[in-house]
Design an enzyme around this catalytic site. Structure first.
Site, mmCIF file in Angstrom:
data_model
loop_
_atom_site.group_PDB
_atom_site.id
_atom_site.type_symbol
_atom_site.label_atom_id
_atom_site.label_comp_id
_atom_site.label_asym_id
_atom_site.label_seq_id
_atom_site.Cartn_x
_atom_site.Cartn_y
_atom_site.Cartn_z
ATOM 1 N N ARG A 144 0.837 -1.213 0.000
ATOM 2 C CA ARG A 144 0.000 0.000 0.000
ATOM 3 C C ARG A 144 0.869 1.260 0.000
ATOM 4 O O ARG A 144 0.953 1.965 -0.983
ATOM 5 C CB ARG A 144 -0.946 -0.038 1.220
ATOM 6 C CG ARG A 144 -2.073 0.956 1.152
ATOM 7 C CD ARG A 144 -1.718 2.373 1.531
ATOM 8 N NE ARG A 144 -1.167 2.494 2.878
ATOM 9 C CZ ARG A 144 -0.624 3.620 3.333
ATOM 10 N NH1 ARG A 144 -0.578 4.693 2.583
ATOM 11 N NH2 ARG A 144 -0.114 3.662 4.557
ATOM 12 N N ASP A 145 1.585 1.501 1.088
ATOM 13 C CA ASP A 145 2.355 2.744 1.176
ATOM 14 C C ASP A 145 3.498 2.743 0.172
ATOM 15 O O ASP A 145 3.848 3.776 -0.401
ATOM 16 C CB ASP A 145 2.895 2.915 2.612
ATOM 17 C CG ASP A 145 3.107 4.369 2.991
ATOM 18 O OD1 ASP A 145 3.253 5.200 2.081
ATOM 19 O OD2 ASP A 145 3.147 4.671 4.195
ATOM 20 N N HIS A 179 4.499 4.282 12.706
ATOM 21 C CA HIS A 179 4.641 4.197 11.243
ATOM 22 C C HIS A 179 5.696 5.222 10.828
ATOM 23 O O HIS A 179 5.407 6.412 10.764
ATOM 24 C CB HIS A 179 3.258 4.498 10.641
ATOM 25 C CG HIS A 179 3.181 4.573 9.160
ATOM 26 N ND1 HIS A 179 2.601 3.583 8.395
ATOM 27 C CD2 HIS A 179 3.550 5.538 8.278
ATOM 28 C CE1 HIS A 179 2.609 3.929 7.128
ATOM 29 N NE2 HIS A 179 3.194 5.120 7.016
ATOM 30 N N HIS A 222 8.683 6.854 8.364
ATOM 31 C CA HIS A 222 9.297 6.975 7.034
ATOM 32 C C HIS A 222 10.765 7.342 7.248
ATOM 33 O O HIS A 222 11.107 8.043 8.203
ATOM 34 C CB HIS A 222 8.567 8.039 6.209
ATOM 35 C CG HIS A 222 7.243 7.551 5.693
ATOM 36 N ND1 HIS A 222 7.078 7.024 4.437
ATOM 37 C CD2 HIS A 222 6.031 7.488 6.293
ATOM 38 C CE1 HIS A 222 5.813 6.651 4.277
ATOM 39 N NE2 HIS A 222 5.141 6.932 5.386
ATOM 40 N N CYS A 255 4.150 9.218 0.570
ATOM 41 C CA CYS A 255 2.801 9.681 0.238
ATOM 42 C C CYS A 255 2.869 10.708 -0.872
ATOM 43 O O CYS A 255 3.573 11.705 -0.755
ATOM 44 C CB CYS A 255 2.128 10.288 1.473
ATOM 45 S SG CYS A 255 0.494 10.930 1.069
ATOM 46 N N ASN A 291 9.045 4.006 3.671
ATOM 47 C CA ASN A 291 8.934 3.566 5.070
ATOM 48 C C ASN A 291 10.263 2.951 5.495
ATOM 49 O O ASN A 291 11.064 2.545 4.664
ATOM 50 C CB ASN A 291 7.839 2.495 5.200
ATOM 51 C CG ASN A 291 6.474 3.053 4.895
ATOM 52 O OD1 ASN A 291 6.005 2.977 3.769
ATOM 53 N ND2 ASN A 291 5.834 3.627 5.879
HETATM 54 P P1 HMG Z 1 -13.044 13.829 -3.064
HETATM 55 O O1 HMG Z 1 -12.485 14.008 -4.437
HETATM 56 O O2 HMG Z 1 -13.447 15.047 -2.252
HETATM 57 O O3 HMG Z 1 -14.244 12.774 -3.064
HETATM 58 O O4 HMG Z 1 -11.975 13.010 -2.239
HETATM 59 P P2 HMG Z 1 -15.733 12.899 -3.490
HETATM 60 O O5 HMG Z 1 -16.544 12.302 -2.412
HETATM 61 O O6 HMG Z 1 -16.020 14.314 -3.934
HETATM 62 O O7 HMG Z 1 -15.751 11.946 -4.771
HETATM 63 C C1 HMG Z 1 -14.989 12.211 -5.926
HETATM 64 C C2 HMG Z 1 -15.132 11.092 -6.913
HETATM 65 O O8 HMG Z 1 -14.565 9.877 -6.422
HETATM 66 C C3 HMG Z 1 -16.565 10.743 -7.223
HETATM 67 O O9 HMG Z 1 -16.569 10.220 -8.530
HETATM 68 C C4 HMG Z 1 -16.854 9.642 -6.221
HETATM 69 O O10 HMG Z 1 -17.912 8.817 -6.596
HETATM 70 C C5 HMG Z 1 -15.579 8.875 -6.204
HETATM 71 P P3 HMG Z 1 -16.972 11.152 -9.783
HETATM 72 O O11 HMG Z 1 -18.369 11.594 -9.454
HETATM 73 O O12 HMG Z 1 -15.971 12.287 -9.833
HETATM 74 O O13 HMG Z 1 -16.863 10.198 -10.951
HETATM 75 N N1 HMG Z 1 -15.304 8.238 -4.934
HETATM 76 C C6 HMG Z 1 -14.763 7.008 -4.835
HETATM 77 N N2 HMG Z 1 -14.379 6.108 -5.752
HETATM 78 C C7 HMG Z 1 -13.833 4.948 -5.310
HETATM 79 N N3 HMG Z 1 -13.629 4.705 -4.004
HETATM 80 C C8 HMG Z 1 -13.984 5.592 -3.060
HETATM 81 C C9 HMG Z 1 -14.590 6.798 -3.453
HETATM 82 N N4 HMG Z 1 -15.031 7.894 -2.784
HETATM 83 C C10 HMG Z 1 -15.444 8.756 -3.696
HETATM 84 N N5 HMG Z 1 -13.743 5.316 -1.784
HETATM 85 C C11 HMG Z 1 -11.456 11.385 -0.565
HETATM 86 C C12 HMG Z 1 -12.185 12.675 -0.871
HETATM 87 C C13 HMG Z 1 -11.377 11.224 0.943
HETATM 88 C C14 HMG Z 1 -12.196 10.216 -1.192
HETATM 89 C C15 HMG Z 1 -10.025 11.492 -1.139
HETATM 90 O O14 HMG Z 1 -9.455 12.672 -0.658
HETATM 91 C C16 HMG Z 1 -9.135 10.348 -0.772
HETATM 92 O O15 HMG Z 1 -9.425 9.184 -1.047
HETATM 93 N N6 HMG Z 1 -7.992 10.652 -0.186
HETATM 94 C C17 HMG Z 1 -6.987 9.629 0.181
HETATM 95 C C18 HMG Z 1 -5.764 9.812 -0.633
HETATM 96 C C19 HMG Z 1 -4.755 8.790 -0.212
HETATM 97 O O16 HMG Z 1 -4.980 7.585 -0.347
HETATM 98 N N7 HMG Z 1 -3.610 9.272 0.271
HETATM 99 C C20 HMG Z 1 -2.513 8.440 0.670
HETATM 100 C C21 HMG Z 1 -2.800 7.622 1.898
HETATM 101 S S1 HMG Z 1 -2.578 8.458 3.456
HETATM 102 C C22 HMG Z 1 -0.930 8.233 3.794
HETATM 103 O O17 HMG Z 1 -0.184 7.848 2.919
HETATM 104 C C23 HMG Z 1 -0.443 8.428 5.184
HETATM 105 C C24 HMG Z 1 -0.204 7.100 5.910
HETATM 106 O O18 HMG Z 1 0.724 6.310 5.206
HETATM 107 C C25 HMG Z 1 0.329 7.361 7.321
HETATM 108 C C26 HMG Z 1 1.489 8.333 7.343
HETATM 109 O O19 HMG Z 1 2.510 8.096 6.677
HETATM 110 O O20 HMG Z 1 1.313 9.339 8.030
HETATM 111 C C27 HMG Z 1 -1.512 6.302 6.064
HETATM 112 MG MG MG Z 2 2.897 6.472 5.287
#
Ligand code: HMG
Ligand code: MG
Length: 289
Positions: A12-13, A204, A206, A237, A246
């Site tokens: 994933r990450d 977690h 990095h 990220c 990581n």
């Molecule tokens: P948004 O664009 O505001 O979402 O994103 P929305 O609700 O307006 O929907 C936009 C479009 O996506 C729509 O489709 C929805 O239907 C669709 P359209 O009408 O444009 O065709 N949609 C989906 N499709 C599939 N699966 C879904 C989904 N939800 C909506 N679940 C949202 C808001 C929260 C969804 C977005 O900002 C998001 O997913 N963000 C996450 C990004 C991400 O994965 N970042 C990396 C992970 S975090 C990280 O790495 C940190 C971590 O490792 C820990 C650390 O290191 O600190 C965990």
């Molecule tokens: Mg991370």
């Protein structure tokens, strides 16, 4: 000997940060290797919109095709109820919700304020629990935010407290851009006193500046018994400029064992899996370019 639990977050990450789109076949083979390494948990993918993380658009297919070892927990990131629906259909064992301790990263990574994201994930936590899934609550940017700068441990504690009130089983503290040193780890856990014990958290890290292993060892001395890591040090990220991979799982395991902790997973198997995935990524990149 004191045991330490490892969650392998490379699929994933690690893969969310790679420019190359790794094939579903390669992901499944990688996860199967990780399952055989002895890790307690594998974070398989994310159920987020493909336009946000195109690298993980095949989450459902990956879950359908991996070989599940009975002693391994298979988890995934879930940002909202739509993601939860897909995750439950895919039979994830555990759901990971994620919130930032800072407003800058919250907007860039999850398109909302911290308060909005907490509201959005509340029904995710409730429904995941009703479906008898364990829930992990990530707090990101626990030391420094790429947009807002240094982070006060009290902000981390207040987000962690909200997640615990919601009913998450575990708090996972993310040093998203790898800014921590051992002193920052001490301050972080001091700030969490009275909210959650070190032994009930996962850390977690990095490894942006090469200090992640030393941070993990300090954390283990404080009482942390669960770490995320990524075979071969894959990771980062896309919405956190400057984030690196990581901490490499094999390096972390070697360091923990040297300090007298016991770890179920095999560092050698994880090293081999990480090298295998690095070669797959390199061959994707050369065939694309
Ligand atoms: P948004 O664009 O505001 O979402 O994103 P929305 O609700 O307006 O929907 C936009 C479009 O996506 C729509 O489709 C929805 O239907 C669709 P359209 O009408 O444009 O065709 N949609 C989906 N499709 C599939 N699966 C879904 C989904 N939800 C909506 N679940 C949202 C808001 C929260 C969804 C977005 O900002 C998001 O997913 N963000 C996450 C990004 C991400 O994965 N970042 C990396 C992970 S975090 C990280 O790495 C940190 C971590 O490792 C820990 C650390 O290191 O600190 C965990
Ligand atoms: Mg991370």
């Amino acid at each position: 000997m004191t045991g330490v639990r490892i969650t392998e977050v490379g699929p994933r990450d690690g893969l969310q940060h790679e420019k190359a789109l790794v094939s579903t076949d390669a992901k499944v083979a990688f996860i199967d290797m990780l399952s055989e390494s002895g890790v307690e948990e594998v974070e398989v993918s994310s159920f987020v919109p493909a336009k946000w993380i195109p690298q993980l658009a095949d989450a459902s297919e990956v879950f359908a095709r991996i070989r599940r070892a009975p002693e391994v927990v298979y988890s995934a990131l879930v940002p909202n109820e739509r993601g939860l629906d897909a995750a439950l259909t895919a039979q994830v064992d555990k759901v990971s919700v994620f919130v930032s301790a800072t407003e800058g990263f919250s907007q860039r990574n999850t398109a909302g304020t911290i308060a909005e994201v907490l509201l959005r994930i509340q029904p995710v936590v409730r429904r995941a629990r009703e479906a008898h899934r364990k829930v992990r609550g990530y707090v990101s940017c626990v030391v420094r935010c790429p947009y807002d700068g240094p982070v006060d441990p009290d902000s981390v504690a207040s987000v962690a407290a909200r997640l615990l009130e919601m009913g998450v089983d575990e708090i996972d503290l993310g040093d998203t851009i790898g800014a921590a040193d051992a002193a920052a780890i001490e301050s972080l856990y001091k700030g969490l006193e009275g909210v959650v014990s070190a032994g009930a958290t996962t850390l977690h890290l990095h490894d942006t500046t090469g200090r992640a292993t030393e941070c993990a060892i300090r954390a283990a001395e404080i009482g942390v018994r669960s770490f995320d890591a990524s075979a071969g040090g894959l990771g980062g990220c896309p919405f956190a400029p400057g984030s690196a991979g990581n901490v490499a799982t094999e390096t972390l395991i070697d360091a923990l064992i040297e300090r007298g902790f016991s770890v179920r997973a095999s560092a050698d198997r994880l090293r081999a899996a990480g090298q295998w995935m690095r070669r797959s990524i390199a061959s994707c990149a050369s065939s694309e370019g």
